[in-house]
Design an enzyme around this catalytic site. Structure first.
Site, PDB file in Angstrom:
ATOM      1  N   ASP A 149       0.030  86.362  -6.762  1.00  0.00           N
ATOM      2  CA  ASP A 149       0.564  87.092  -8.028  1.00  0.00           C
ATOM      3  C   ASP A 149       1.903  86.255  -8.665  1.00  0.00           C
ATOM      4  O   ASP A 149       2.885  87.022  -9.101  1.00  0.00           O
ATOM      5  CB  ASP A 149       0.780  88.426  -7.848  1.00  0.00           C
ATOM      6  CG  ASP A 149       0.995  89.253  -9.581  1.00  0.00           C
ATOM      7  OD1 ASP A 149       0.521  88.547 -10.078  1.00  0.00           O
ATOM      8  OD2 ASP A 149       1.331  90.371  -9.442  1.00  0.00           O
ATOM      9  N   CYS A 203     -20.644  98.417 -11.790  1.00  0.00           N
ATOM     10  CA  CYS A 203     -20.163  99.301 -12.581  1.00  0.00           C
ATOM     11  C   CYS A 203     -21.081 100.233 -13.421  1.00  0.00           C
ATOM     12  O   CYS A 203     -21.139 101.342 -14.012  1.00  0.00           O
ATOM     13  CB  CYS A 203     -19.187  98.886 -13.468  1.00  0.00           C
ATOM     14  SG  CYS A 203     -17.468  98.209 -12.885  1.00  0.00           S
TER      15      CYS A 203
END
Length: 366
Positions: A149, A203
């Site tokens: 990150d 999902c």
């Protein structure tokens, strides 16, 4: 980075060793992705063009380098992706409901789960480097660069392509084995390691993450407007919190976990294996008034080695002032008003504006 090179190493055997080394370092899973992310470029550019990145100007500054690993780090031919679980090992069964209950108590302070222990940037970066060092011992020197990150890397895209999971509708990576309570890291390498297979999305028709978002920041499936996201507002954004979003922040003072708490896949979230992510005592059951009472020296002491320190004391107070205003509206507690007034004159202009807004939230009967 060295020039890309060929290797006569048994790729499958090397991957097996990498997995073993990674697990010994606290990682839960690794994968290997190709560097061709061309299919992700249109979506990235559309997201940037709509301004959904807010003040994260570095995302636009690097442009398509985010989607072109070999341009970001010349010589890169593969990306090793890694997952490290962070759910504190002390988290009890039903931890999601416990967190939702905390959100419902106005005087409590809510800090994202991932930030209650040590700064993950430091933990992952050091261990990714150790993994790279171990690989070098096995195959000899090679070109590499590790990220956590910390650079314009499309880490969710790389992780999904390498089989660590799939991109959920909230844009975070999801795993059938571990939900989404984990960090991601990458090592760009010039070694043509064998690729690992991607996994299909699971999902389905679920939209729980979209529906639960307090500020409707998930503007569509797989599309996040960071300018509305509480994580962005409390961490990345350095100016005033937009007036229209302050009430929706509730008692969230650093980050927001709602979309993860409601996700059915997080019933499979794994506990951290490293003690680095144990909850610090000050963030175990914090109250807004206790944190508001911190001096800057207190803030620096309690957040040493924590990801929270990066926002600085001013933003910390700004976030707390908003939460205290929401608590004052909900409870009319005179102690809140007194605490806010006590800091108003000495506050910076940014914090003072939020204190004045908070004081204006007092119910008329107060």
């Amino acid at each position: 980075m060295h020039q890309a090179r060929e290797t006569d190493i048994d790729g499958a055997a090397l991957l097996a060793k990498l997995n073993g080394w990674a697990r010994s370092l606290g990682f839960s899973q690794i994968g290997v992705a190709d560097v061709d992310l061309a299919s992700a470029e249109p979506g990235l550019m559309a997201w940037l063009e709509r301004g959904f990145h807010g003040q994260m100007h570095y995302m636009a500054a690097h442009g398509l380098k985010r989607a072109r690993p070999a341009e970001l780090v010349p010589g890169t031919v593969r990306v090793i992706t890694a997952r490290m679980d962070y759910l504190p090992h002390t988290a009890p069964a039903g931890w999601q409901q416990i967190e939702f209950d905390r959100l419902a108590r106005p005087l409590d302070a809510t800090v994202s789960l991932y930030a209650r222990g040590r700064d993950y940037h430091k933990v992952l970066r050091a261990r990714l480097q150790k993994l790279a060092d171990r690989l070098a011992e096995e195959i000899g020197p090679f070109g590499h660069r590790a990220f956590t990150d910390s650079a314009p890397v499309l880490e969710v895209e790389l992780a999904s392509r390498s089989g660590l999971g799939w991109r959920g509708k909230h844009t975070l990576l999801l795993s059938r084995e571990a939900g989404s309570s984990f960090f991601l890291g990458e090592i760009y390498v010039d070694v043509p390691l064998p690729l690992t297979e991607s996994t299909p999305a699971h999902c389905g028709s679920c939209r729980a993450c979209i529906d639960v978002c307090p500020t409707q920041a998930i503007v569509g499936e797989y599309r996040l407007d960071a300018r509305r996201c509480i994580s962005y507002l409390t961490i990345e954004h350095d100016g005033p919190i937009p007036l229209a979003l302050r009430a929706s922040m509730g008692n969230r003072i650093y980050g927001c976990d709602d979309c993860q708490l409601t996700c059915p896949w997080n019933k499979y979230a794994k506990r951290a294996v490293l003690p680095d992510f144990d909850v610090r005592s000050v963030f175990d059951a914090p109250t807004l008034l206790a944190l508001w009472g911190w001096s800057e020296a207190d803030f620096l002491r309690h957040t040493e080695g924590s990801a929270i320190r990066r926002i600085g004391f001013e933003r910390w107070q700004r976030n707390l002032a908003v939460a205290l205003g929401n608590a004052l509206r909900a409870t009319g507690d005179a102690d809140i008003a007194q605490a806010l007034q006590g800091r108003r004159d000495s506050a910076t202009a940014l914090v003072r504006e939020h204190i004045e807004w908070a004081l204006a939230q007092r119910p008329q009967a107060c």
